[in-house]
Motif scaffolding. Structure first.
Motif, PDB file in Angstrom:
ATOM      1  N   THR A 256       0.853  -1.196   0.000  1.00 53.50           N
ATOM      2  CA  THR A 256       0.000   0.000   0.000  1.00 53.50           C
ATOM      3  C   THR A 256       0.882   1.236   0.000  1.00 53.50           C
ATOM      4  O   THR A 256       1.101   1.853   1.060  1.00 53.50           O
ATOM      5  CB  THR A 256      -0.932  -0.001   1.225  1.00 53.50           C
ATOM      6  N   PRO A 257       1.404   1.642  -1.149  1.00 56.57           N
ATOM      7  CA  PRO A 257       2.346   2.779  -1.214  1.00 56.57           C
ATOM      8  C   PRO A 257       1.796   4.070  -0.629  1.00 56.57           C
ATOM      9  O   PRO A 257       2.565   4.885  -0.102  1.00 56.57           O
ATOM     10  CB  PRO A 257       2.606   2.926  -2.717  1.00 56.57           C
ATOM     11  N   VAL A 258       0.468   4.268  -0.678  1.00 55.37           N
ATOM     12  CA  VAL A 258      -0.087   5.504  -0.135  1.00 55.37           C
ATOM     13  C   VAL A 258       0.189   5.609   1.363  1.00 55.37           C
ATOM     14  O   VAL A 258       0.387   6.708   1.894  1.00 55.37           O
ATOM     15  CB  VAL A 258      -1.609   5.595  -0.419  1.00 55.37           C
ATOM     16  N   LEU A 259       0.250   4.479   2.059  1.00 56.35           N
ATOM     17  CA  LEU A 259       0.557   4.505   3.483  1.00 56.35           C
ATOM     18  C   LEU A 259       2.003   4.909   3.724  1.00 56.35           C
ATOM     19  O   LEU A 259       2.309   5.576   4.720  1.00 56.35           O
ATOM     20  CB  LEU A 259       0.276   3.140   4.122  1.00 56.35           C
ATOM     21  N   THR A 298      -2.830   7.455  11.718  1.00 52.39           N
ATOM     22  CA  THR A 298      -3.791   6.870  10.771  1.00 52.39           C
ATOM     23  C   THR A 298      -3.114   5.823   9.901  1.00 52.39           C
ATOM     24  O   THR A 298      -3.661   4.733   9.663  1.00 52.39           O
ATOM     25  CB  THR A 298      -4.421   7.958   9.889  1.00 52.39           C
ATOM     26  N   SER A 299      -1.917   6.119   9.429  1.00 50.25           N
ATOM     27  CA  SER A 299      -1.170   5.168   8.595  1.00 50.25           C
ATOM     28  C   SER A 299      -0.872   3.880   9.349  1.00 50.25           C
ATOM     29  O   SER A 299      -1.034   2.774   8.815  1.00 50.25           O
ATOM     30  CB  SER A 299       0.139   5.799   8.114  1.00 50.25           C
ATOM     31  N   LEU A 300      -0.440   4.006  10.603  1.00 47.58           N
ATOM     32  CA  LEU A 300      -0.096   2.820  11.383  1.00 47.58           C
ATOM     33  C   LEU A 300      -1.329   1.959  11.662  1.00 47.58           C
ATOM     34  O   LEU A 300      -1.269   0.726  11.552  1.00 47.58           O
ATOM     35  CB  LEU A 300       0.564   3.237  12.705  1.00 47.58           C
ATOM     36  N   LEU A 301      -2.446   2.589  12.010  1.00 49.69           N
ATOM     37  CA  LEU A 301      -3.651   1.810  12.282  1.00 49.69           C
ATOM     38  C   LEU A 301      -4.215   1.181  11.011  1.00 49.69           C
ATOM     39  O   LEU A 301      -4.845   0.122  11.067  1.00 49.69           O
ATOM     40  CB  LEU A 301      -4.701   2.692  12.956  1.00 49.69           C
TER      41      LEU A 301
END
Length: 375
Positions: A256-259, A298-301
C-alpha cells in the motif's frame, strides 16, 4: 451512494474512520502531556495556574475524542469492542479511572475549602497524563501483537489469563509504543504552550524541556518502527484460517504505497515542527505537528484491517482472531452509519472555529490574576 457498496468496502471505510478518530485522539493527548509538565515548566504557583488554564480550554476534547473512538468501535465493530473492552478488562478500567480523576481534578482543583489541596489534584492530573497515556499506548500496541482470548462459533469470548489484559505491559513493543505516545504527548503539549501562552519565562522553560522530550520521543519512535517492520504478524484467508507471516507489516507497507507516503509525510511534519520551533522561533508548531501526528497514526492503524490483516489477533487460538470482516456490524447498520458520517466535516469545522475563538487572545499573567474562576 453507500448502499451500493459491498460489505467489505463498508468495513474498510469504517476501519479508516476509526483509525482517523484514533489519530485525532492521539493528537489531542497534548492535554495529558501538558499535565505532566506542571511542575517542570512552571516554576511557581502562578505559572502553574497559567498552564492549567491553558489546558483547561481543551481538556474536554481529549475525553470526548476517547469516547468517540470507543463509540465508533462499538457501532462499527461490536465484536471487537466486546472482546477487547470486556476481555482486557483491567487495562481499560485503569484507563477509564485515569480519565475520571482528570475530570474531577479540573473541577475541584481551585474550589474553595478544597480539603485535598491543589497538589493532590495536580498529582491526579499527572497520573492521567502519564499512566493513562502509556496504558492507552500499550492497548493500541496489542492490536499488533495480539491478545490472550478465545472465541467460539457463537461469538462468545473469554480471556485466557487472569491478568485480563495487564500482561500486555510485559511485551517490549507495547511498552515502547506506550512510551512513544507519552513523549509525543509531552512534545505536542510544549508546542501548544508555546503557541497558547504569552509569558517569556514559560516560553524559555518550555523550549528547554522540548529538546529533552523531542529526543526521547524520536528515540522510542524509531525503536517502535524498527520493531514493527521486522516483527511477524498475522494474516487470514477467505475461509477464516489465520497464520503467522514474517515481516507482515513491512509487506503491508509495500503493498500500500499511499501509506508509505502518508507515514513519511507525517513524520517529516512532526520533525519539522520541532526544528522550526527550536531554531526559527516559530510559535505555530503545534498545528504542523498535529497534522503530522494524525497522518502517522492513521497510517499505522491502517496497517491493520487491510491486506487480510486481523485487527486483533488471538495468541491463545489463532482461529479466534478478529478481523474487520468477522467483527463488524451488518451491511444495513454500516450503511446507515456511513450516511451519518457525512456530518463529520461539519463537526470538525465547528471545533476549528471554536478553537480559534478560544485562542484568539493568548493567555497572559494578567488574565489569570483577573479571573477568579480559572481551573
Amino acid at each position: 451512494m453507500f448502499g451500493s457498496l459491498s460489505l467489505l468496502s463498508l468495513q474498510q471505510y469504517w476501519w479508516f474512520l476509526v483509525s482517523l478518530i484514533g489519530a485525532l485522539f492521539v493528537f489531542i493527548t497534548f492535554v495529558q502531556g501538558g499535565q505532566t509538565l506542571l511542575h517542570i515548566v512552571a516554576k511557581d504557583e502562578h505559572q502553574r495556574n497559567m498552564l492549567v488554564a491553558s489546558l483547561g480550554r481543551k481538556w474536554e476534547l481529549s475525553f470526548t475524542a476517547l469516547v468517540l473512538f470507543g463509540g465508533a468501535l462499538f457501532a462499527a465493530f461490536p465484536l471487537f469492542y466486546a472482546v477487547s473492552f470486556g476481555g482486557a478488562y483491567y487495562v481499560w478500567m485503569a484507563i477509564l479511572f485515569c480519565f475520571i480523576i482528570q475530570a474531577v481534578s479540573y473541577e475541584y482543583r481551585v474550589k474553595p475549602n478544597n480539603f485535598l489541596g491543589k497538589r493532590t489534584y495536580e498529582t491526579f492530573l499527572y497520573i492521567n497524563g502519564s499512566v493513562g497515556i502509556i496504558l492507552i499506548g500499550i492497548a493500541l500496541g496489542s492490536l499488533f501483537t495480539g491478545g490472550n482470548f478465545v472465541r467460539d462459533t457463537m461469538n462468545f469470548s473469554a480471556w485466557t489469563l487472569p491478568s485480563y489484559g495487564l500482561e500486555a505491559a510485559l511485551h517490549p513493543f507495547n511498552v515502547a509504543f506506550g512510551l512513544t505516545l507519552f513523549f509525543l504527548a509531552r512534545v505536542q503539549a510544549e508546542l501548544y504552550f508555546i503557541n497558547n501562552i504569552n509569558d517569556e519565562d514559560i516560553l524559555i522553560n518550555t523550549k528547554h524541556q522540548l529538546v529533552k522530550d523531542a529526543l526521547l520521543f524520536l528515540g522510542f519512535f524509531v525503536a517502535v518502527i524498527v520493531m514493527l517492520l521486522v516483527m511477524s504478524g498475522f494474516e487470514y484467508t477467505t475461509n477464516g484460517d489465520v497464520s503467522i507471516v514474517t515481516f507482515k507489516f513491512l509487506k503491508n507497507f509495500l503493498a500500500t504505497p499511499v501509506l508509505i507516503v502518508t507515514f513519511l509525510s507525517g513524520t517529516l511534519l512532526v520533525v519539522y515542527a520541532i526544528v522550526n520551533t527550536l531554531f526559527k522561533q516559530s510559535r505555530q508548531g503545534v498545528f504542523l505537528s498535529g497534522l503530522g501526528t494524525i497522518l502517522v497514526v492513521t497510517s499505522l492503524l491502517c496497517l491493520l484491517g487491510f491486506n487480510a490483516t486481523p485487527i486483533y489477533p488471538s495468541l491463545s487460538h489463532l482461529a479466534s482472531s478478529l478481523s474487520i470482516e468477522n467483527s463488524s456490524s451488518s451491511h444495513y447498520t454500516l450503511t446507515a452509519m456511513s450516511y451519518v458520517s457525512l456530518g463529520v466535516p461539519f463537526v470538525l469545522g465547528y471545533i476549528y472555529f471554536v478553537w480559534r475563538a478560544m485562542d484568539k487572545t493568548k493567555i497572559t499573567s494578567a488574565e489569570i490574576e483577573a479571573d477568579s474562576h480559572h481551573y
